[in-house]
Design a protein around this motif. Structure first.
Motif, PDB file in Angstrom:
ATOM      1  N   ASP A 111      43.329  41.479  31.496  1.00  0.00           N
ATOM      2  CA  ASP A 111      41.995  41.411  30.903  1.00  0.00           C
ATOM      3  C   ASP A 111      41.261  42.730  31.136  1.00  0.00           C
ATOM      4  N   ASP A 112      40.734  43.320  30.046  1.00  0.00           N
ATOM      5  CA  ASP A 112      40.093  44.638  30.138  1.00  0.00           C
ATOM      6  C   ASP A 112      38.873  44.631  31.047  1.00  0.00           C
ATOM      7  N   ALA A 113      38.069  43.554  30.970  1.00  0.00           N
ATOM      8  CA  ALA A 113      36.858  43.518  31.793  1.00  0.00           C
ATOM      9  C   ALA A 113      37.220  43.487  33.277  1.00  0.00           C
ATOM     10  N   ILE A 114      38.254  42.725  33.631  1.00  0.00           N
ATOM     11  CA  ILE A 114      38.691  42.659  35.022  1.00  0.00           C
ATOM     12  C   ILE A 114      39.297  43.995  35.444  1.00  0.00           C
ATOM     13  N   ARG A 115      40.059  44.592  34.543  1.00  0.00           N
ATOM     14  CA  ARG A 115      40.678  45.892  34.844  1.00  0.00           C
ATOM     15  C   ARG A 115      39.623  46.966  35.084  1.00  0.00           C
ATOM     16  N   GLN A 116      38.611  46.991  34.232  1.00  0.00           N
ATOM     17  CA  GLN A 116      37.553  47.997  34.381  1.00  0.00           C
ATOM     18  C   GLN A 116      36.778  47.808  35.672  1.00  0.00           C
ATOM     19  N   PHE A 117      36.526  46.540  36.037  1.00  0.00           N
ATOM     20  CA  PHE A 117      35.786  46.288  37.271  1.00  0.00           C
ATOM     21  C   PHE A 117      36.628  46.702  38.477  1.00  0.00           C
ATOM     22  N   ALA A 118      37.926  46.473  38.427  1.00  0.00           N
ATOM     23  CA  ALA A 118      38.791  46.859  39.536  1.00  0.00           C
ATOM     24  C   ALA A 118      38.838  48.375  39.692  1.00  0.00           C
ATOM     25  N   PRO A 121      33.948  49.114  40.237  1.00  0.00           N
ATOM     26  CA  PRO A 121      33.086  47.931  40.356  1.00  0.00           C
ATOM     27  C   PRO A 121      31.687  48.201  39.825  1.00  0.00           C
ATOM     28  N   GLY A 122      31.196  47.241  39.010  1.00  0.00           N
ATOM     29  CA  GLY A 122      29.887  47.398  38.397  1.00  0.00           C
ATOM     30  C   GLY A 122      29.067  46.134  38.516  1.00  0.00           C
ATOM     31  N   ASP A 123      28.743  45.540  37.343  1.00  0.00           N
ATOM     32  CA  ASP A 123      27.885  44.351  37.304  1.00  0.00           C
ATOM     33  C   ASP A 123      28.676  43.127  37.784  1.00  0.00           C
ATOM     34  N   LEU A 124      28.459  42.749  39.064  1.00  0.00           N
ATOM     35  CA  LEU A 124      29.201  41.635  39.646  1.00  0.00           C
ATOM     36  C   LEU A 124      28.869  40.316  38.971  1.00  0.00           C
ATOM     37  N   TRP A 125      27.584  40.125  38.651  1.00  0.00           N
ATOM     38  CA  TRP A 125      27.169  38.858  38.034  1.00  0.00           C
ATOM     39  C   TRP A 125      27.867  38.668  36.690  1.00  0.00           C
ATOM     40  N   ALA A 126      27.998  39.749  35.914  1.00  0.00           N
ATOM     41  CA  ALA A 126      28.637  39.652  34.598  1.00  0.00           C
ATOM     42  C   ALA A 126      30.097  39.241  34.736  1.00  0.00           C
ATOM     43  N   LEU A 127      30.791  39.802  35.738  1.00  0.00           N
ATOM     44  CA  LEU A 127      32.193  39.429  35.927  1.00  0.00           C
ATOM     45  C   LEU A 127      32.316  37.990  36.400  1.00  0.00           C
ATOM     46  N   THR A 147      40.628  41.241  44.300  1.00  0.00           N
ATOM     47  CA  THR A 147      40.590  42.077  45.509  1.00  0.00           C
ATOM     48  C   THR A 147      41.086  43.486  45.166  1.00  0.00           C
ATOM     49  N   ASP A 148      40.795  44.408  46.060  1.00  0.00           N
ATOM     50  CA  ASP A 148      41.459  45.698  45.900  1.00  0.00           C
ATOM     51  C   ASP A 148      42.871  45.570  46.451  1.00  0.00           C
ATOM     52  N   ARG A 149      43.635  46.630  46.450  1.00  0.00           N
ATOM     53  CA  ARG A 149      45.038  46.524  46.825  1.00  0.00           C
ATOM     54  C   ARG A 149      45.237  46.268  48.313  1.00  0.00           C
ATOM     55  N   ASN A 150      44.145  46.372  49.088  1.00  0.00           N
ATOM     56  CA  ASN A 150      44.233  46.129  50.531  1.00  0.00           C
ATOM     57  C   ASN A 150      43.619  44.788  50.936  1.00  0.00           C
ATOM     58  N   GLY A 151      43.173  43.988  49.967  1.00  0.00           N
ATOM     59  CA  GLY A 151      42.657  42.672  50.285  1.00  0.00           C
ATOM     60  C   GLY A 151      41.149  42.592  50.404  1.00  0.00           C
ATOM     61  N   ARG A 203      49.159  41.888  40.255  1.00  0.00           N
ATOM     62  CA  ARG A 203      48.397  43.132  40.387  1.00  0.00           C
ATOM     63  C   ARG A 203      47.669  43.492  39.095  1.00  0.00           C
ATOM     64  N   ILE A 204      46.552  44.195  39.249  1.00  0.00           N
ATOM     65  CA  ILE A 204      45.795  44.750  38.136  1.00  0.00           C
ATOM     66  C   ILE A 204      46.135  46.233  38.069  1.00  0.00           C
ATOM     67  N   LYS A 205      46.575  46.656  36.883  1.00  0.00           N
ATOM     68  CA  LYS A 205      46.992  48.052  36.746  1.00  0.00           C
ATOM     69  C   LYS A 205      46.111  48.769  35.735  1.00  0.00           C
ATOM     70  N   SER A 206      45.950  50.071  35.947  1.00  0.00           N
ATOM     71  CA  SER A 206      45.233  50.902  34.983  1.00  0.00           C
ATOM     72  C   SER A 206      46.148  51.169  33.797  1.00  0.00           C
ATOM     73  N   GLU A 207      45.597  51.818  32.786  1.00  0.00           N
ATOM     74  CA  GLU A 207      46.407  52.127  31.616  1.00  0.00           C
ATOM     75  C   GLU A 207      47.533  53.102  31.970  1.00  0.00           C
ATOM     76  N   ARG A 208      47.360  53.855  33.050  1.00  0.00           N
ATOM     77  CA  ARG A 208      48.379  54.811  33.485  1.00  0.00           C
ATOM     78  C   ARG A 208      49.417  54.143  34.394  1.00  0.00           C
ATOM     79  N   GLY A 209      49.204  52.823  34.711  1.00  0.00           N
ATOM     80  CA  GLY A 209      50.161  52.118  35.547  1.00  0.00           C
ATOM     81  C   GLY A 209      49.818  52.114  37.017  1.00  0.00           C
ATOM     82  N   GLU A 210      48.665  52.674  37.373  1.00  0.00           N
ATOM     83  CA  GLU A 210      48.262  52.698  38.772  1.00  0.00           C
ATOM     84  C   GLU A 210      47.746  51.321  39.187  1.00  0.00           C
ATOM     85  N   THR A 211      48.142  50.844  40.374  1.00  0.00           N
ATOM     86  CA  THR A 211      47.692  49.545  40.876  1.00  0.00           C
ATOM     87  C   THR A 211      46.256  49.665  41.365  1.00  0.00           C
TER      88      THR A 211
END
Length: 853
Positions: A111-118, A121-127, A147-151, A203-211
């Protein structure tokens, strides 16, 4: 074999018999009758009245053992089948549900919105609102966590200020796994008060494949298990349904007070076992999952446990209401429901009754032919008592055999109803997912943005990339379409249907979809032939797609359910199985709509759209379902029916969608014969004693039956009655001569009354075992008369006997006279036969001469 209270029983049921109250009741009755019979037999032998009844003593004892053994085995088999089916469904229904969760995590993790927030992080209420939108449609989730990659927790549907970071293993696994998802059932720091939680993560990955982080779907495990248990519970059920993990530890229980969470139960799968737990003895049946579309779940098992002390209290006095006798008689004649051993039991009981009745009949005849019988009064009282015991015996046999048949057939009927309920539950749960999927995907940011922007570069390719990925996760769809506000197709997930892009959709559901009030609403097509599915029938599920940031409808999403293989798989999964795991031969299942038209079938003989003609209660059963025996295509079928009642919100009170569907499961029990009948009763043999004035001349009559006709002879002319055994037909004999048999080392000619009177011979499937009344001819020579059943021995005044020649002209000479009956008595007319006429006919045929020689 083992001894149980004087009766030989099989080892497999010996320890269970004390817990089978109905069988204990029959045992006591049969043994009590046997004791009385033994006493009467002794008295009969001492008085010389009824020597024959001792001959059936061994048969009675043998039948008592057979009857109780089989009743116990069938009672146990019925419980085993119930437990086996429920334990299998406990795990398989859950595994089907969890399979859908493995697809959900794959979808949401892109999901793009979840990916962008990861990423930032921005508008928490919107997510959180976005999370809420997803969970509103899928109430199977109690929380969504990012979560981030460290929990460290970035966003959570249900925030908890006490928990800002977690060290759960699944976080690390989701970051590093090469699998499509991570499935974890363990204690989680997200829910410190819960022992263990079921979580799906990726995992949530960026468009470049970064976790960038990890997304977790937290399944409402306890809630779902209680729903499954509730749906499978029987009324007043003392049993417990349990879910075991891979270490055989209880992780869910329908009755935690009886079998608590955390208990360890070591037992094998696939067989009924005795298990002792917490000082109590149980029957237990555990089942491994059959899996679903290759997914085998977390390695758990379903288990049903039944306290032995209460295991057989349920439904032990079930009675069957079978309106057509030929149905039961056909099943009893052959087929899978009744083994040879079971089919033999009614025949053995009928033979004992026939032998006992004949012994009483013969004893009574002898009392009438011996002019100076010793202790005649005592002998008649003894015979009447034996007759009374015989009636009691027949009643017990009838009840116990009827219960045995009911146990076997009610088990088959219960199976058919259970599997129908399973089929419709699988359908409701499956279509619940479909109704939710279309609304989930309508929330996708990329889909919303591109449908709102008709001039976007690479619009079709981008849309098809998104829905193509979705379709690869959710394989139950033939195609996913996106269309604009005019109903024109903009993209398809299945390249085989690329020609649809640019075409206008003219189905009525287009306007219905575009007019949906909000993101919670959805639409469903009728189950009709659709050009989107190769003109085959299917359901299309739809949701309106709204512009980013507002509620303006910019198009719609239509998901085409791959109904043919999916419904076929559902129905096949609900078929009854043999011990080998193969479906019962000839069984099949159907989904039908509210107009009794076939939606889908496991049997290719039935086509979608075909109209069914069945009992109304099967086509439109009440909410509890029903089961019936019917004749169909030359087979007796146990048919179970269960109506759709929805699942969770789907078809619930707040859901506007209604669709009447019924599942039917057919189990063949044997070839149907409309003329088949159960064995006829041996009839009551009794002495009718009427007090007459001393000066009234009376005649003692021995009676018998041919079909519905009641016939008789003077007792003085009768020698005895014997079983028809070893009779031989004679070549070129007249029709009234049946043949001959050996009786007391001499050849006995047999007169065929059926032929002489123009009556049809008893059909073989009526179960009538004919007997021979041995008569002393007017020349002193004996001959036999073939009869269907023996009747009573009665005394009638001479004045009540009228010569037939005075009433009818041209009547068959074999009929001599009739006995008057009281008006309004309801009794058939008793007709007396002419011994002289029958003897003369036999002599005229040459048979008597051959006998004399």
């Amino acid at each position: 074999m083992a001894k149980y209270k004087g009766i030989e029983v099989k080892d497999s049921v010996r320890q269970l018999l004390p817990h089978m109250p109905l069988i204990e009741e029959y045992r006591e009755m049969l043994q009590s009758l046997q004791a009385v019979w033994d006493n009467l037999n002794l008295l009969g032998q001492l008085s010389g009245t009824t020597a024959e009844i001792g001959q059936t003593r061994e048969a009675f004892a043998s039948l008592t053992g057979d009857l109780l053994n089989n009743l116990a085995e069938q009672t146990l088999a019925k419980r085993e089948q119930e437990m086996k089916a429920r334990s299998q469904v406990v795990i398989d229904i859950l595994v089907r549900n969890l399979f859908e969760r493995t697809a959900d995590i794959g979808f949401l993790s892109t999901d793009d919105a979840i990916r962008q927030f990861a990423a930032e992080p921005g508008d928490l209420w919107a997510l959180q609102q976005r999370f809420q939108e997803y969970v509103r449609k899928y109430s199977v989730y109690e929380d969504l966590v990012l979560t981030d990659r460290n929990g460290r927790i970035l966003a959570r549907l249900q925030p908890d200020d006490r928990v800002t970071a977690i060290r759960d293993n699944w976080v690390r696994e989701a970051v590093n796994t090469t699998d499509a998802y991570v499935e974890s059932y363990a204690h989680s720091e997200l829910f410190p008060e819960q022992g263990r939680s079921l979580i799906y993560a990726y995992r949530i990955k960026s468009e470049r494949g970064e976790t960038l982080g990890v997304l977790a779907l937290c399944f409402r495990f306890a809630d779902e298990m209680q729903r499954i248990f509730h749906g499978l519970a029987l009324p007043d059920d003392p049993g417990v349904m349990v879910l075991l993990d891979g270490a055989s530890q209880v992780i869910s229980s329908s009755d935690p007070w009886q079998i608590p969470i955390g208990a360890e139960l070591q037992l094998a799968s696939g067989s009924l076992q005795r298990l002792r737990f917490a000082g109590r003895s149980y029957l237990a049946f555990a089942s491994d999952t059959k899996g679903y579309q290759g997914y085998q779940g977390p390695g758990w098992r379903g288990l049903v446990m039944m306290p032995v002390a209460q295991a057989f209290d349920l439904h032990d006095d079930d009675t069957l209401d079978i309106s057509e006798p030929a149905l039961l008689a056909s099943v009893m004649a052959g087929g899978r429901a009744f083994s040879e051993e079971l089919r033999a039991i009614p025949l053995k009981a009928e033979a004992i009754q026939r032998d006992l009745s004949r012994a009483v009949w013969n004893g009574t005849v002898r009392q009438g032919t011996v002019s100076a019988a010793v202790n005649s009064a005592f002998s008649k009282i003894l015979l009447r008592e034996i007759s009374r015991v015989g009636m009691s015996m027949r009643e017990v046999f009838s009840r116990s055999i009827g219960n045995l048949q009911s146990t076997v057939l009610s088990s088959q009927l219960a199976d058919s109803q259970f599997f129908a309920a399973l089929a419709i539950d699988i359908m409701d749960r499956n279509l619940y997912e479909r109704a939710n999927d279309c609304r989930w995907w309508a929330l996708d940011s990329t889909i919303r943005a591109l449908l709102a922007d008709s001039a976007a570069k690479g619009r079709r390719e981008s849309l098809e990339r998104v829905i193509g990925y979705i379709n690869s996760l959710y394989t139950v769809y033939d195609n996913i379409l996106l269309f604009d506000t005019e109903g024109r197709v903009q993209a398809v997930s299945n390249p085989d249907h690329g020609e649809l892009v640019g075409q206008m959709l003219d189905a009525p559901w287009v306007d219905e979809c575009l007019g949906l009030r909000d993101s919670q609403a959805y639409a469903v097509s009728r189950f009709d032939n659709s050009p989107l599915y190769g003109n085959r029938p299917t359901y299309v599920y739809l949701s309106a797609v709204r512009a980013p940031g507002n509620q303006q409808v910019v198009g719609g999403i239509a998901i085409v359910f791959d109904s043919a293989p999916q419904f076929s798989a559902m129905l096949n999964d609900a078929l009854p199985r043999e011990a080998s795991g193969e479906p019962v031969a000839g069984s099949f299942a159907l989904f039908i709509d509210g107009e009794a038209r076939v939606i889908a079938a496991s049997d290719t003989s039935y086509r979608p759209g075909q109209q069914l003609a069945l009992l109304p209660e099967l086509l439109r059963p009440d909410t509890n379902g029903c089961a019936r025996l019917i004749a169909l295509d030359g087979q007796v079928m146990a048919v179970g029916a269960a109506p759709s009642s929805g699942y969770r919100e789907f078809k619930g009170q707040e859901d506007a969608y209604r669709n009447e569907v019924t599942a039917l499961v057919f189990i063949p029990l044997g070839a149907y014969d409309a003329n088949s009948r159960l064995s006829a009763s041996a009839g009551e043999v009794a002495m009718r004693h009427t007090a007459f004035a001393a000066d009234v001349a009376v005649r003692e009559i021995a009676t018998f039956h041919l079909g519905a006709h009641w016939l008789g002879l003077p007792v003085s002319s009768v020698i005895e009655a014997v079983e028809l055994n070893g009779a031989t037909t004679l070549a070129n004999a007249p029709k009234q001569v049946y043949g001959a048999m050996i009786h007391r080392n001499e050849t006995l000619p047999i007169y065929n009354l059926h032929a002489a009177l123009g009556l049809p011979e008893p059909a073989e499937n009526t179960g009538i075992r004919q007997q021979v009344v041995v008569v002393r001819g007017d020349d002193g020579k004996a001959f036999g008369i073939l009869v269907d059943r023996l009747g009573e021995i009665m005394e009638v005044p001479e004045s009540d006997i009228d010569d037939l020649s005075n009433i009818y002209v041209g009547i068959a000479s074999v009929l001599a006279s009739v006995v008057k009956t009281q008006p309004g008595s309801g009794q058939p007319m008793l007709v007396l036969l002419s011994v002289a006429s029958m003897s003369e006919q036999l002599r005229g045929s040459g048979i008597a001469v051959a006998v004399d020689a």
